[in-house]
Design an enzyme around this catalytic site. Structure first.
Site, PDB file in Angstrom:
ATOM      1  N   PRO A   8       0.853  -1.199   0.000  1.00  0.00           N
ATOM      2  CA  PRO A   8       0.000   0.000   0.000  1.00  0.00           C
ATOM      3  C   PRO A   8       0.882   1.239   0.000  1.00  0.00           C
ATOM      4  O   PRO A   8       1.827   1.317   0.781  1.00  0.00           O
ATOM      5  CB  PRO A   8      -0.761  -0.114   1.335  1.00  0.00           C
ATOM      6  CG  PRO A   8       0.084  -0.994   2.202  1.00  0.00           C
ATOM      7  CD  PRO A   8       0.832  -1.913   1.285  1.00  0.00           C
ATOM      8  N   CYS A  91       2.746   3.240   9.487  1.00  0.00           N
ATOM      9  CA  CYS A  91       2.964   4.570   8.912  1.00  0.00           C
ATOM     10  C   CYS A  91       3.450   5.551   9.984  1.00  0.00           C
ATOM     11  O   CYS A  91       2.798   5.715  11.017  1.00  0.00           O
ATOM     12  CB  CYS A  91       1.685   5.095   8.266  1.00  0.00           C
ATOM     13  SG  CYS A  91       1.923   6.730   7.561  1.00  0.00           S
ATOM     14  N   HIS A 162       7.704  -4.687   7.849  1.00  0.00           N
ATOM     15  CA  HIS A 162       8.717  -3.840   7.213  1.00  0.00           C
ATOM     16  C   HIS A 162       9.964  -3.954   8.093  1.00  0.00           C
ATOM     17  O   HIS A 162       9.922  -3.603   9.272  1.00  0.00           O
ATOM     18  CB  HIS A 162       8.187  -2.400   7.142  1.00  0.00           C
ATOM     19  CG  HIS A 162       9.102  -1.445   6.447  1.00  0.00           C
ATOM     20  ND1 HIS A 162       8.744  -0.140   6.186  1.00  0.00           N
ATOM     21  CD2 HIS A 162      10.354  -1.584   5.954  1.00  0.00           C
ATOM     22  CE1 HIS A 162       9.746   0.471   5.565  1.00  0.00           C
ATOM     23  NE2 HIS A 162      10.732  -0.378   5.423  1.00  0.00           N
ATOM     24  N   GLY A 223       7.309  -2.416  -2.539  1.00  0.00           N
ATOM     25  CA  GLY A 223       6.699  -1.100  -2.677  1.00  0.00           C
ATOM     26  C   GLY A 223       7.331  -0.292  -3.788  1.00  0.00           C
ATOM     27  O   GLY A 223       6.920  -0.350  -4.950  1.00  0.00           O
TER      28      GLY A 223
HETATM   29  C1  LIG Z   1       5.019   7.113  -1.268  1.00  0.00           C
HETATM   30  C2  LIG Z   1       4.801   6.026  -0.247  1.00  0.00           C
HETATM   31  C3  LIG Z   1       3.572   5.918   0.372  1.00  0.00           C
HETATM   32  C4  LIG Z   1       3.346   4.910   1.327  1.00  0.00           C
HETATM   33  N1  LIG Z   1       2.097   4.769   1.872  1.00  0.00           N
HETATM   34  C5  LIG Z   1       1.846   3.727   2.719  1.00  0.00           C
HETATM   35  C6  LIG Z   1       0.535   3.453   3.191  1.00  0.00           C
HETATM   36  O1  LIG Z   1      -0.453   4.115   2.828  1.00  0.00           O
HETATM   37  N2  LIG Z   1       0.381   2.406   4.054  1.00  0.00           N
HETATM   38  C7  LIG Z   1       1.431   1.621   4.456  1.00  0.00           C
HETATM   39  O2  LIG Z   1       1.247   0.673   5.227  1.00  0.00           O
HETATM   40  N3  LIG Z   1       2.675   1.847   3.998  1.00  0.00           N
HETATM   41  C8  LIG Z   1       2.900   2.859   3.137  1.00  0.00           C
HETATM   42  N4  LIG Z   1       4.159   3.034   2.619  1.00  0.00           N
HETATM   43  C9  LIG Z   1       5.233   2.091   2.989  1.00  0.00           C
HETATM   44  C10 LIG Z   1       5.277   0.922   1.989  1.00  0.00           C
HETATM   45  O3  LIG Z   1       4.080   0.179   2.033  1.00  0.00           O
HETATM   46  C11 LIG Z   1       6.462  -0.011   2.307  1.00  0.00           C
HETATM   47  O4  LIG Z   1       6.283  -0.538   3.595  1.00  0.00           O
HETATM   48  C12 LIG Z   1       7.802   0.710   2.249  1.00  0.00           C
HETATM   49  O5  LIG Z   1       7.911   1.540   1.115  1.00  0.00           O
HETATM   50  C13 LIG Z   1       8.957  -0.308   2.262  1.00  0.00           C
HETATM   51  O6  LIG Z   1       8.882  -1.164   1.147  1.00  0.00           O
HETATM   52  P1  LIG Z   1       9.826  -0.936  -0.170  1.00  0.00           P
HETATM   53  O7  LIG Z   1      11.232  -0.802   0.340  1.00  0.00           O
HETATM   54  O8  LIG Z   1       9.611  -2.149  -1.008  1.00  0.00           O
HETATM   55  O9  LIG Z   1       9.362   0.335  -0.813  1.00  0.00           O
HETATM   56  C14 LIG Z   1       4.389   4.021   1.675  1.00  0.00           C
HETATM   57  C15 LIG Z   1       5.630   4.136   1.023  1.00  0.00           C
HETATM   58  C16 LIG Z   1       5.833   5.110   0.063  1.00  0.00           C
HETATM   59  C17 LIG Z   1       7.171   5.184  -0.649  1.00  0.00           C
END
Ligand SMILES: Cc1cc2nc3c(=O)[nH]c(=O)nc-3n(C[C@H](O)[C@H](O)[C@H](O)COP(=O)(O)O)c2cc1C
Length: 324
Positions: A8, A91, A162, A223
């Site tokens: 998300p 978050c 995470h 993500g």
């Molecule tokens: C722009 C952005 C918005 C995000 N919004 C949410 C969110 O609405 N809910 C959530 O649980 N995590 C949110 N995250 C965190 C991601 O879900 C994820 O946990 C985080 O980016 C780490 O994963 P990655 O390294 O694969 O990006 C957001 C991340 C980014 C970059």
């Protein structure tokens, strides 16, 4: 369980992004952006919840702390056709903190358990939780283990973890996604100790890493990589029987844009998922420039018919990029 989840992400994983990603990646589990209970109970719930049936399966991620409100929203999500409900306990943004939701809830396992329990009682679809390995000084393995075990007892079907802690006081949300070190070892240790399935999230940026983590975890969540390089990320689905050629997917997406415009959707929002499509390929910049020019021209000519918009999309330099 789906082996690959697309995380998300506020501002990214809206319905248009999911429509495109479903076609590029037939076998992933897609998530909504976080939707707060306040937005659903007091705002335009239909606008927040509507999605195209072909996006399914989609998980609705909720932000909230009040068990009864979450239960009502989970029921709304189920009635709308969502496949699962996920509670955001990760978050770190200050606005989210002020609302008493997101990562700060990690410090109150019993409250989160009441939320999970209330949702489990209200719906028949799976309820899951997304959290960090630690928040502020609540960063011991014991706290993480206790938190996840408490979720399991409340009826949570799996946790997405995470692999970073969050500093709520000192770091902004972007820093909280980069500065605290990735601790896959902590999540691995958790997965070996607890019978609750654990989905690994954080910093996964190549197919080799996915394959490696899938030896230890039932699933991984990706993500930023999925947003910044959708075609590269979707490579592993190229041979999937329902994966159509990229050119066909784009034609379908442009037809979707056309339909969505007539429903009153914003063009810039509809074109956003296409921006990074040809990431890393020669000419990616000129693709983005063409998209921006298209948005600009369409905005200028409000009287222009939708069919002429579709004609414009046909003039985008798609063919020079398509490889699969
Ligand atoms: C722009 C952005 C918005 C995000 N919004 C949410 C969110 O609405 N809910 C959530 O649980 N995590 C949110 N995250 C965190 C991601 O879900 C994820 O946990 C985080 O980016 C780490 O994963 P990655 O390294 O694969 O990006 C957001 C991340 C980014 C970059």
């Amino acid at each position: 369980m789906h082996q690959i989840h697309i995380a998300p992400m506020m501002g990214y994983t809206h319905r248009h992004f999911r429509y495109l990603m479903r076609r590029l990646c037939p076998e992933v589990l897609l998530y909504s952006e976080m939707v707060t209970t306040g937005a659903l109970l007091h705002g335009d719930a239909k606008r927040h919840l509507d999605f195209d049936a072909t996006e399914a399966p989609v998980v609705l991620q909720l932000g909230g702390y009040d068990p009864q409100s979450l239960a009502r929203c989970a029921r709304q999500g189920q009635d709308h056709g969502y496949a699962q409900i996920n509670l955001n306990v990760g978050c770190p943004s200050s606005r989210v903190q002020e609302g008493g939701i997101g990562a700060c809830l990690f410090k109150s396992p019993q409250l989160v358990a009441s939320c999970v329990q209330a949702m489990v009682d209200a719906v028949s679809i799976p309820v899951t939780v997304k959290c960090r390995i630690g928040v502020d000084d609540h960063d011991t393995f014991e706290h993480l283990y206790n938190f996840c075990e408490t979720m399991q007892r409340a009826g949570c079907q799996f946790v997405v973890v995470h692999a970073r802690k969050a500093w709520l006081g000192g770091l902004n949300p972007k820093q909280n996604r980069t500065v605290p070190p990735l601790r896959y070892d902590v999540v691995e240790h958790l997965a070996t100790k607890i019978s609750l399935p654990v989905v690994l999230n954080g910093g996964i940026q190549c197919h080799e890493a996915i394959d490696q983590h899938l030896q230890l975890f039932p699933a991984v969540m990706i993500g930023r990589w999925a947003c910044s390089d959708p075609i590269g990320f979707s490579q592993r689905f190229h041979q999937h029987p329902s994966r159509l050629p990229t050119a066909t997917i784009l034609d379908d997406y442009f037809a979707y844009v056309d339909r969505s415009l007539s429903r009153g959707e914003r063009l810039s929002f509809l074109l956003q998922p296409l921006q990074a499509l040809f990431h890393g390929q020669p000419g990616a910049r000129s693709w983005r420039k063409s998209l921006n020019a298209l948005t600009h021209r369409a905005n200028e000519s409000s009287g222009r018919s939708l069919s002429s918009f579709v004609e414009m999309t046909k003039r985008l330099p798609v063919d020079q990029f398509i490889q699969g």
